[in-house]
Design an enzyme around this catalytic site. Structure first.
Site, short mmCIF file in Angstrom:
data_model
loop_
_atom_site.label_atom_id
_atom_site.label_comp_id
_atom_site.label_asym_id
_atom_site.label_seq_id
_atom_site.Cartn_x
_atom_site.Cartn_y
_atom_site.Cartn_z
N GLY A 1 81.94 83.73 76.38
CA GLY A 1 80.75 83.23 76.46
C GLY A 1 80.51 82.05 76.70
O GLY A 1 81.57 81.52 76.87
N GLU B 1 87.03 75.40 83.20
CA GLU B 1 85.33 74.78 82.26
C GLU B 1 86.12 74.13 81.33
O GLU B 1 88.02 74.04 81.10
CB GLU B 1 85.26 76.73 81.02
CG GLU B 1 84.77 77.14 81.85
CD GLU B 1 83.14 76.92 81.86
OE1 GLU B 1 82.57 76.84 80.64
OE2 GLU B 1 82.14 77.84 82.37
#
Length: 161
Positions: A43, A107
């Site tokens: 998340g 990321e």
């Protein structure tokens, strides 16, 4: 408050996370920061103007390349750094995969994403230490506020069974 300067206005960050279970395994993301590796629920941050559901779907797609359908709210908790320099409100939902193939996203601190057997969950480093609470909340019908994970290890207070 530690870490806060006079006149400085700081606000908590909002992070959404997914509990995705498939065939007795839970999807986790592995992060690395300052040479330390640990697992988290996948998340990330909510952007201004974005609903919690939209943010979670976007973050899961970015981290895992899975498309999801967001389900019920499972639990919430605060994560406040020991020196007060960071405060994150974590909102965790049940979700299910609707498409895509598992692939590690690009990321910053993300180094791996994978399904881990639920029975191994208590033996791996999940930060904050949510292993017991994840399993408990999957069995409950209503969401729960778990308290505040603070300090160096981000350990949640134990809740009674």
């Amino acid at each position: 408050m530690p870490g806060r300067r006079r006149g400085q206005k700081r606000r908590p960050q909002i992070r959404v996370a997914a509990v995705i279970i498939r065939k007795g395994e839970i999807l986790l993301a592995r992060h690395e920061r300052n040479g330390k590796r640990y697992w988290v629920l996948p998340g990330g941050g909510v952007e201004y103007g974005e609903s919690l559901e939209e943010a979670l779907a976007r973050e899961i797609l970015e981290e895992t390349h899975f498309k999801i359908r967001v389900g019920r709210l499972l639990f919430l908790f605060d994560s406040i750094r020991y020196d007060g320099r960071r405060h994150v409100v974590n909102i965790c939902f049940r979700a299910r995969i609707t498409g895509g193939r598992l692939k590690v996203g690009r990321e910053g601190r993300l180094v791996d994403v994978r399904f881990v057997p639920l029975k191994r969950l208590s033996r791996i480093r999940v930060c904050p230490d949510l292993s017991r609470e994840i399993l408990r909340q999957l069995r409950k019908a209503s969401p729960a506020y778990l308290g505040c994970a603070s300090g160096n290890d981000n350990i949640l207070p134990r809740t009674p069974d």
